[in-house]
Design an enzyme around this catalytic site. Structure first.
Site, PDB file in Angstrom:
ATOM      1  N   PRO A   1      29.456  40.840  50.048  1.00  0.00           N
ATOM      2  CA  PRO A   1      28.392  40.016  49.452  1.00  0.00           C
ATOM      3  C   PRO A   1      27.086  40.778  49.325  1.00  0.00           C
ATOM      4  O   PRO A   1      26.930  41.882  49.846  1.00  0.00           O
ATOM      5  CB  PRO A   1      28.259  38.864  50.452  1.00  0.00           C
ATOM      6  CG  PRO A   1      28.654  39.479  51.761  1.00  0.00           C
ATOM      7  CD  PRO A   1      29.739  40.467  51.434  1.00  0.00           C
TER       8      PRO A   1
ATOM      9  N   ARG B   1      31.592  30.083  43.446  1.00  0.00           N
ATOM     10  CA  ARG B   1      30.583  31.092  43.778  1.00  0.00           C
ATOM     11  C   ARG B   1      29.733  31.429  42.556  1.00  0.00           C
ATOM     12  O   ARG B   1      30.251  31.780  41.515  1.00  0.00           O
ATOM     13  CB  ARG B   1      31.260  32.347  44.331  1.00  0.00           C
ATOM     14  CG  ARG B   1      31.796  32.163  45.747  1.00  0.00           C
ATOM     15  CD  ARG B   1      32.562  33.365  46.231  1.00  0.00           C
ATOM     16  NE  ARG B   1      33.838  33.519  45.540  1.00  0.00           N
ATOM     17  CZ  ARG B   1      34.714  34.492  45.792  1.00  0.00           C
ATOM     18  NH1 ARG B   1      34.432  35.410  46.709  1.00  0.00           N
ATOM     19  NH2 ARG B   1      35.851  34.550  45.126  1.00  0.00           N
TER      20      ARG B   1
ATOM     21  N   ASP C   1      44.590  38.646  58.157  1.00  0.00           N
ATOM     22  CA  ASP C   1      43.255  38.067  58.156  1.00  0.00           C
ATOM     23  C   ASP C   1      42.958  37.569  59.559  1.00  0.00           C
ATOM     24  O   ASP C   1      43.876  37.168  60.285  1.00  0.00           O
ATOM     25  CB  ASP C   1      43.183  36.908  57.149  1.00  0.00           C
ATOM     26  CG  ASP C   1      41.756  36.567  56.758  1.00  0.00           C
ATOM     27  OD1 ASP C   1      41.010  36.059  57.617  1.00  0.00           O
ATOM     28  OD2 ASP C   1      41.384  36.813  55.602  1.00  0.00           O
TER      29      ASP C   1
ATOM     30  N   PHE D   1      40.566  44.675  38.134  1.00  0.00           N
ATOM     31  CA  PHE D   1      39.907  44.226  36.897  1.00  0.00           C
ATOM     32  C   PHE D   1      40.443  42.881  36.415  1.00  0.00           C
ATOM     33  O   PHE D   1      40.310  42.537  35.250  1.00  0.00           O
ATOM     34  CB  PHE D   1      40.078  45.284  35.805  1.00  0.00           C
ATOM     35  CG  PHE D   1      39.428  46.601  36.127  1.00  0.00           C
ATOM     36  CD1 PHE D   1      38.060  46.757  36.037  1.00  0.00           C
ATOM     37  CD2 PHE D   1      40.183  47.677  36.561  1.00  0.00           C
ATOM     38  CE1 PHE D   1      37.448  47.973  36.341  1.00  0.00           C
ATOM     39  CE2 PHE D   1      39.588  48.893  36.866  1.00  0.00           C
ATOM     40  CZ  PHE D   1      38.218  49.040  36.762  1.00  0.00           C
TER      41      PHE D   1
ATOM     42  N   THR E   1      35.093  45.563  45.747  1.00  0.00           N
ATOM     43  CA  THR E   1      34.098  46.144  44.839  1.00  0.00           C
ATOM     44  C   THR E   1      32.983  46.764  45.668  1.00  0.00           C
ATOM     45  O   THR E   1      32.342  46.081  46.456  1.00  0.00           O
ATOM     46  CB  THR E   1      33.523  45.069  43.908  1.00  0.00           C
ATOM     47  OG1 THR E   1      34.594  44.485  43.172  1.00  0.00           O
ATOM     48  CG2 THR E   1      32.518  45.682  42.939  1.00  0.00           C
TER      49      THR E   1
ATOM     50  N   CYS F   1      31.585  38.082  41.213  1.00  0.00           N
ATOM     51  CA  CYS F   1      31.387  39.505  40.915  1.00  0.00           C
ATOM     52  C   CYS F   1      30.182  39.830  40.045  1.00  0.00           C
ATOM     53  O   CYS F   1      29.423  40.743  40.364  1.00  0.00           O
ATOM     54  CB  CYS F   1      32.642  40.063  40.241  1.00  0.00           C
ATOM     55  SG  CYS F   1      34.075  40.144  41.330  1.00  0.00           S
TER      56      CYS F   1
ATOM     57  N   LYS G   1      34.273  28.489  36.178  1.00  0.00           N
ATOM     58  CA  LYS G   1      35.040  28.563  34.933  1.00  0.00           C
ATOM     59  C   LYS G   1      36.272  27.702  35.119  1.00  0.00           C
ATOM     60  O   LYS G   1      36.588  27.267  36.231  1.00  0.00           O
ATOM     61  CB  LYS G   1      35.419  30.005  34.598  1.00  0.00           C
ATOM     62  CG  LYS G   1      36.360  30.645  35.604  1.00  0.00           C
ATOM     63  CD  LYS G   1      36.661  32.103  35.294  1.00  0.00           C
ATOM     64  CE  LYS G   1      37.520  32.256  34.074  1.00  0.00           C
ATOM     65  NZ  LYS G   1      37.983  33.659  33.900  1.00  0.00           N
TER      66      LYS G   1
END
Length: 446
Positions: free
Chosen positions: A76, A329, A17, A149, A115, A259, A322
């Site tokens: 994004p 996000r 990174d 997933f 994604t 997502c 959650k």
């Protein structure tokens, strides 16, 4: 990458990174300070780090040494230009592909892990092919799609026992090379092989279908509230149908996370790009209803508190999108809290994993001075009782397990009367809250 390293001790995994501070956090000897909170992640990192799991800022050197490179950067939603508000911003994918093209040596398998919109691999391949065509470079590339997933909060279990691993590509040898890694712990019948475009589209479609279920049950929750039905009983009844199943039928404040909304909007953009307006409108409605649900909940609070929350203190329990994650996000709590701040409420916010700095960033305003009254402001609280002190209402916006057994007599004793509980997750002990003297609203309960 941590799970691959844990399950494949013979494979050297280097995570790179550009953010030196974040890499340092991943290398911190205190595993409780990892930059991402995910149950069980600290144990996995602890077993593999230093053995065959490495974190580094030496991007080019790691690419040059690699046989396989996973592109796992953020994608994004675009904020301006063509497709703003819907299309994915692919600048980091392009930058990563160019970096791989420049630094790679020999044959390199490039794996799309982010994604992505369907047919993004064409752009990646074009960049790599340009480097491959340079005379004397000795570079060759294969491009695969391997979407993830997993779900936040259960990511480690989802990776260790996946429903399926999807690998899309055109190079059979490259596909089998990646399949052999997963095959060290995933049963062969769960490793699916497709073409590139099917793999890319499958990720968007999976998230769209899951989000659709959430919007669908929330639409029924609103109907339950005005008809006297209970959405949990309805969900249990329809979830018992093997054709439907019980997953993602929990009514609440709507979906969040990195997502769902992004991927559906991307799907909408793709459908419009290819002239499928009716299909685009169908998926757009899933997002629209999700926003409507969040706005409906904030309006419910205002209406119940005599039509105004100006200057009133409201305790907000939970800010993450959650439970079992510190990710905020697209959290439903953001829009609900912003609406209430706009109405003049003073919010006391508590979340076991989300830091005040993150809440400030998401709400676009710093916290108030400790315990100071104010209109349209917020302050952090140490625990639910502290948050509820002097409050007219308690709002549960994240389904943390600790909120299932709260001290309702203790909470009620410090609140201003009449006091409310707005349980947007239907996790609290409603009977105990009512017995303590609170008025209770639960999502989807008539």
């Amino acid at each position: 990458m941590a799970v691959i390293a844990d399950r494949c001790p013979d494979v050297q995994v280097t995570v790179v990174d550009l953010n030196a501070e974040r890499v340092a956090a991943w290398n911190d000897t205190d595993l409780t300070r990892l930059p991402v909170y995910e149950p069980g992640l600290d144990l996995v990192v602890g077993r593999a780090r230093g053995r065959n799991l490495h974190f580094s800022t030496a991007v080019e050197a790691a690419i040059a040494a690699a046989d396989m490179v996973f592109l796992s950067v953020n994608t994004p939603t675009k904020q301006r230009g063509v497709g703003a508000g819907q299309a994915s911003d692919l600048r980091w994918i392009e930058a990563s592909a160019r970096q791989v093209a420049a630094a790679a040596t020999g044959h390199t398998i490039v794996v799309e892990k982010s994604t992505l919109p369907v047919r993004t691999a064409e752009a990646v391949k074009a960049i790599l092919d340009a480097a491959q065509g340079d005379a004397g470079s000795g570079k060759t590339f294969s491009v695969l799609s391997n979407p993830e997933f997993l779900a936040e909060g259960t990511a480690i279990a989802d990776l260790e026992r996946p429903d399926r691993v999807l690998i899309g590509g055109e190079d059979g040898d490259a596909i089998e090379a990646l399949a052999s890694i997963y095959g060290q712990w995933v049963p062969p019948e769960r490793i699916l092989r497709t073409n590139l475009w099917s793999s890319e589209l499958s990720k968007l479609t999976a998230n769209a279908f899951l989000a659709q279920r959430i919007s669908s049950i929330n639409s029924i929750a609103a109907l339950c509230e005005v008809t006297g039905a209970d959405v949990r009983e309805v969900a249990r009844a329809i979830g018992s149908d093997s054709r439907i199943g019980s997953r993602f039928l929990q009514a609440g404040p709507g979906f969040g996370g990195s997502c769902f909304q992004k991927d559906i909007l991307n799907l909408v953009y793709l459908c419009r790009h290819f002239g499928l307006e009716d299909v685009a409108a169908y998926w757009q409605q899933v997002v629209d209803l999700n926003i409507w649900q969040q706005r409906r909940l904030s309006r419910k609070v205002v209406q119940s508190l005599f039509g105004t929350v100006t200057g009133k203190r409201l305790a907000v329990l939970g800010f993450a999108f959650k439970a079992d994650t510190n990710d905020t996000r697209e959290s439903p709590a953001i829009r609900i809290c912003r609406d209430l701040l706009e109405e003049g409420a003073c919010l006391a916010i508590v979340d076991p994993k989300v830091e005040s700095r993150q809440i400030s960033e998401d709400l676009g305003c710093p916290p108030l001075a400790a315990e100071s009254p104010g209109e349209g402001g917020w302050l952090p609280a140490d625990d639910p009782v502290a948050a509820a002190r002097g409050a007219d209402a308690v709002l549960i916006l994240t389904e943390w397990s600790a909120y299932r057994q709260l001290d309702w007599p203790g909470i009620a004793a410090v609140m201003r009367r009449p006091a409310w509980l707005f349980d947007a997750r239907a996790v609290a002990d409603a009977a105990a809250a009512r017995a303590a003297g609170l008025r209770v609203w639960r999502v989807g309960e008539g």
